[in-house]
Design an enzyme around this catalytic site. Structure first.
Site, PDB file in Angstrom:
ATOM      1  N   GLY A  88      14.354   1.603 -25.191  1.00 45.23           N
ATOM      2  CA  GLY A  88      15.876   2.537 -25.867  1.00 45.23           C
ATOM      3  C   GLY A  88      15.797   2.182 -27.070  1.00 45.23           C
ATOM      4  O   GLY A  88      16.419   2.526 -28.089  1.00 45.23           O
ATOM      5  N   SER A  89      14.964   0.984 -28.074  1.00 43.02           N
ATOM      6  CA  SER A  89      15.292   0.271 -29.113  1.00 43.02           C
ATOM      7  C   SER A  89      14.311   1.527 -30.365  1.00 43.02           C
ATOM      8  O   SER A  89      14.439   1.351 -31.303  1.00 43.02           O
ATOM      9  CB  SER A  89      14.305  -1.165 -29.349  1.00 43.02           C
ATOM     10  OG  SER A  89      12.772  -0.439 -29.250  1.00 43.02           O
ATOM     11  N   ASN A  90      13.216   2.261 -29.725  1.00 38.76           N
ATOM     12  CA  ASN A  90      12.780   3.145 -30.675  1.00 38.76           C
ATOM     13  C   ASN A  90      13.711   4.419 -30.597  1.00 38.76           C
ATOM     14  O   ASN A  90      13.712   5.140 -32.019  1.00 38.76           O
ATOM     15  CB  ASN A  90      11.386   3.742 -29.818  1.00 38.76           C
ATOM     16  CG  ASN A  90      10.671   2.751 -30.407  1.00 38.76           C
ATOM     17  OD1 ASN A  90      10.037   2.901 -31.803  1.00 38.76           O
ATOM     18  ND2 ASN A  90      10.072   2.072 -29.825  1.00 38.76           N
ATOM     19  N   ARG A 116       5.240  17.127  -9.496  1.00 35.60           N
ATOM     20  CA  ARG A 116       5.614  16.318 -10.679  1.00 35.60           C
ATOM     21  C   ARG A 116       5.976  17.874 -11.484  1.00 35.60           C
ATOM     22  O   ARG A 116       6.904  18.038 -12.003  1.00 35.60           O
ATOM     23  CB  ARG A 116       4.282  17.180 -11.091  1.00 35.60           C
ATOM     24  CG  ARG A 116       4.097  14.632 -11.205  1.00 35.60           C
ATOM     25  CD  ARG A 116       2.939  14.757 -11.620  1.00 35.60           C
ATOM     26  NE  ARG A 116       2.572  13.670 -11.030  1.00 35.60           N
ATOM     27  CZ  ARG A 116       2.564  12.420 -11.474  1.00 35.60           C
ATOM     28  NH1 ARG A 116       3.226  12.019 -13.260  1.00 35.60           N
ATOM     29  NH2 ARG A 116       2.086  10.804 -11.142  1.00 35.60           N
ATOM     30  N   MET A 152       8.805   6.324 -19.430  1.00 38.01           N
ATOM     31  CA  MET A 152       7.580   5.973 -18.818  1.00 38.01           C
ATOM     32  C   MET A 152       6.763   7.678 -17.690  1.00 38.01           C
ATOM     33  O   MET A 152       6.504   6.533 -16.631  1.00 38.01           O
ATOM     34  CB  MET A 152       7.882   4.280 -18.012  1.00 38.01           C
ATOM     35  CG  MET A 152       8.349   3.454 -18.579  1.00 38.01           C
ATOM     36  SD  MET A 152       7.037   3.288 -20.078  1.00 38.01           S
ATOM     37  CE  MET A 152       5.313   2.084 -18.295  1.00 38.01           C
ATOM     38  N   ARG A 153       6.892   8.354 -17.966  1.00 40.19           N
ATOM     39  CA  ARG A 153       6.146   9.439 -16.956  1.00 40.19           C
ATOM     40  C   ARG A 153       5.540   9.889 -17.611  1.00 40.19           C
ATOM     41  O   ARG A 153       5.287  10.217 -18.950  1.00 40.19           O
ATOM     42  CB  ARG A 153       7.619  10.171 -16.152  1.00 40.19           C
ATOM     43  CG  ARG A 153       8.424   9.471 -16.066  1.00 40.19           C
ATOM     44  CD  ARG A 153       8.040   9.428 -14.460  1.00 40.19           C
ATOM     45  NE  ARG A 153       8.041  10.274 -13.203  1.00 40.19           N
ATOM     46  CZ  ARG A 153       7.027  10.016 -12.318  1.00 40.19           C
ATOM     47  NH1 ARG A 153       7.166   9.385 -11.815  1.00 40.19           N
ATOM     48  NH2 ARG A 153       7.297  11.196 -12.114  1.00 40.19           N
ATOM     49  N   ASN A 156       5.002  11.397 -29.312  1.00 41.96           N
ATOM     50  CA  ASN A 156       5.004  10.306 -27.976  1.00 41.96           C
ATOM     51  C   ASN A 156       4.578   8.858 -29.258  1.00 41.96           C
ATOM     52  O   ASN A 156       3.968   9.067 -29.973  1.00 41.96           O
ATOM     53  CB  ASN A 156       4.158  10.531 -27.312  1.00 41.96           C
ATOM     54  CG  ASN A 156       3.696   9.141 -26.438  1.00 41.96           C
ATOM     55  OD1 ASN A 156       5.105   8.330 -25.969  1.00 41.96           O
ATOM     56  ND2 ASN A 156       2.751   8.274 -26.322  1.00 41.96           N
ATOM     57  N   HIS A 198       3.432   5.110 -29.317  1.00 45.81           N
ATOM     58  CA  HIS A 198       1.714   4.201 -28.190  1.00 45.81           C
ATOM     59  C   HIS A 198       2.154   3.225 -28.933  1.00 45.81           C
ATOM     60  O   HIS A 198       1.512   2.390 -30.333  1.00 45.81           O
ATOM     61  CB  HIS A 198       1.314   5.224 -27.775  1.00 45.81           C
ATOM     62  CG  HIS A 198      -0.365   3.838 -27.458  1.00 45.81           C
ATOM     63  ND1 HIS A 198       0.446   4.001 -25.732  1.00 45.81           N
ATOM     64  CD2 HIS A 198      -1.217   3.424 -26.858  1.00 45.81           C
ATOM     65  CE1 HIS A 198      -0.811   2.822 -25.163  1.00 45.81           C
ATOM     66  NE2 HIS A 198      -1.498   2.935 -26.458  1.00 45.81           N
ATOM     67  N   GLU A 219       6.662   0.211 -35.289  1.00 41.88           N
ATOM     68  CA  GLU A 219       7.188   1.178 -33.944  1.00 41.88           C
ATOM     69  C   GLU A 219       8.277   1.763 -34.797  1.00 41.88           C
ATOM     70  O   GLU A 219       8.625   2.968 -35.555  1.00 41.88           O
ATOM     71  CB  GLU A 219       7.422   1.211 -32.817  1.00 41.88           C
ATOM     72  CG  GLU A 219       5.786   0.472 -32.150  1.00 41.88           C
ATOM     73  CD  GLU A 219       6.372   0.478 -30.739  1.00 41.88           C
ATOM     74  OE1 GLU A 219       6.793   0.725 -30.210  1.00 41.88           O
ATOM     75  OE2 GLU A 219       5.510   0.035 -30.243  1.00 41.88           O
TER      76      GLU A 219
HETATM   77  C1  GRF Z   1       7.560   1.336 -27.683  1.00 47.79           C
HETATM   78  O1  GRF Z   1       6.386  -0.125 -27.351  1.00 47.79           O
HETATM   79  C2  GRF Z   1       6.475   1.945 -27.102  1.00 47.79           C
HETATM   80  O2  GRF Z   1       5.971   1.749 -27.802  1.00 47.79           O
HETATM   81  C3  GRF Z   1       6.236   2.751 -25.470  1.00 47.79           C
HETATM   82  O3  GRF Z   1       7.009   1.962 -24.530  1.00 47.79           O
HETATM   83  C4  GRF Z   1       7.961   1.053 -25.630  1.00 47.79           C
HETATM   84  C5  GRF Z   1       9.485   1.410 -25.718  1.00 47.79           C
HETATM   85  O4  GRF Z   1      10.614   0.652 -26.181  1.00 47.79           O
HETATM   86  N1  GRF Z   1       6.004   3.776 -25.555  1.00 47.79           N
HETATM   87  P1  GRF Z   1      11.517   0.960 -26.222  1.00 47.79           P
HETATM   88  O5  GRF Z   1      12.632   1.416 -24.972  1.00 47.79           O
HETATM   89  O6  GRF Z   1      11.684   2.183 -27.311  1.00 47.79           O
HETATM   90  O7  GRF Z   1      12.923  -0.567 -27.230  1.00 47.79           O
END
Ligand code: GRF
Length: 217
Positions: free
Chosen positions: A23-25, A76, A101-102, A118, A120, A185
């Site tokens: 959850g850092s983003n 799904r 991650m889905r 999203n 990436h 990011e």
């Molecule tokens: C990040 O590298 C993002 O680009 C990818 O998954 C990772 C998630 O990191 N989709 P966080 O959970 O936001 O720390």
């Protein structure tokens, strides 16, 4: 695919953030809102895993955070419909996948047209899918980076909103490159969300086009 105008007026500023882990983003979005760099509000954080550290980050910031496991649904699509229901129940206007991650399926995409983003960790279309940083190192790429894009049915293939490049150094491992990409990011995601919420863009085929000055709301 023809030219499609964005429905600026309908995009509200209530975000739903979907996570699976660290959850850092998510944290970067929280801080950007707090610091006034992102004019939005996080209405709900949903994790498909109960052990996601991001849930605690959300709660610490006073944000409602729930677990909606992907297990146990007949299909799904049923899971996607449940996600859409939870988001709509909080009047979410824009969905941000942040390490979710889905694969997102048609029921959720249709419920939020041009309103799921999203992030990436590569310069798409290079290195889609998992372990993008390792892919870049193993491929011998000299430059990689980060992409924020709209989510479509094609994995990591939707219209690109914003990219930032990161140099791949001679002695980089997947982990060292990932750390430098992650710094970018955390800057890129709030910036891209702000761009989308400001409006003045359209999607033309697969191109995200900033066509006019931001609409103030
Ligand atoms: C990040 O590298 C993002 O680009 C990818 O998954 C990772 C998630 O990191 N989709 P966080 O959970 O936001 O720390």
């Amino acid at each position: 695919m023809g030219s499609e105008k964005s429905n600026l007026v309908r995009i509200n500023r209530r975000l739903g953030v979907l996570i699976s882990g660290r959850g850092s983003n998510l944290q970067a979005l929280v801080e950007a809102i707090r610091e006034g760099r992102l004019d939005a509000e996080i209405a709900i954080v949903i994790s498909n895993r109960e052990d996601a550290a991001g849930l605690e980050r959300a709660r610490a910031a006073g944000i409602e955070a729930i677990v909606l496991s992907h297990r146990g649904w007949p299909s799904r699509d049923e899971y996607d419909r449940a996600l859409a229901r939870e988001l709509k129940a909080r009047n979410v206007g824009l969905v941000c996948l942040a390490g979710f991650m889905r694969l997102v399926g048609v029921p959720l995409i249709d419920a939020f047209p041009h309103a799921i983003l999203n992030i990436h960790p590569s310069l798409l279309p290079a290195f889609p899918g998992i372990d993008a940083q390792r892919q870049a190192v193993e491929h011998g790429a000299k430059v990689s980076g980060v992409t924020v894009h709209f989510v479509t049915a094609e994995l990591d293939g939707g219209p690109i909103i914003l990219q930032r490049s990161v140099e791949v150094l001679e002695n980089d491992t997947a982990a060292t490159l990932a750390a430098r990409i992650l710094e970018q990011e955390h800057r890129a995601y709030p910036e891209a969300v702000q761009i989308v919420l400001e409006g003045g863009w359209s999607v033309d085929g697969r191109r995200f086009v900033r066509s006019r000055r931001p609409v103030s709301t």
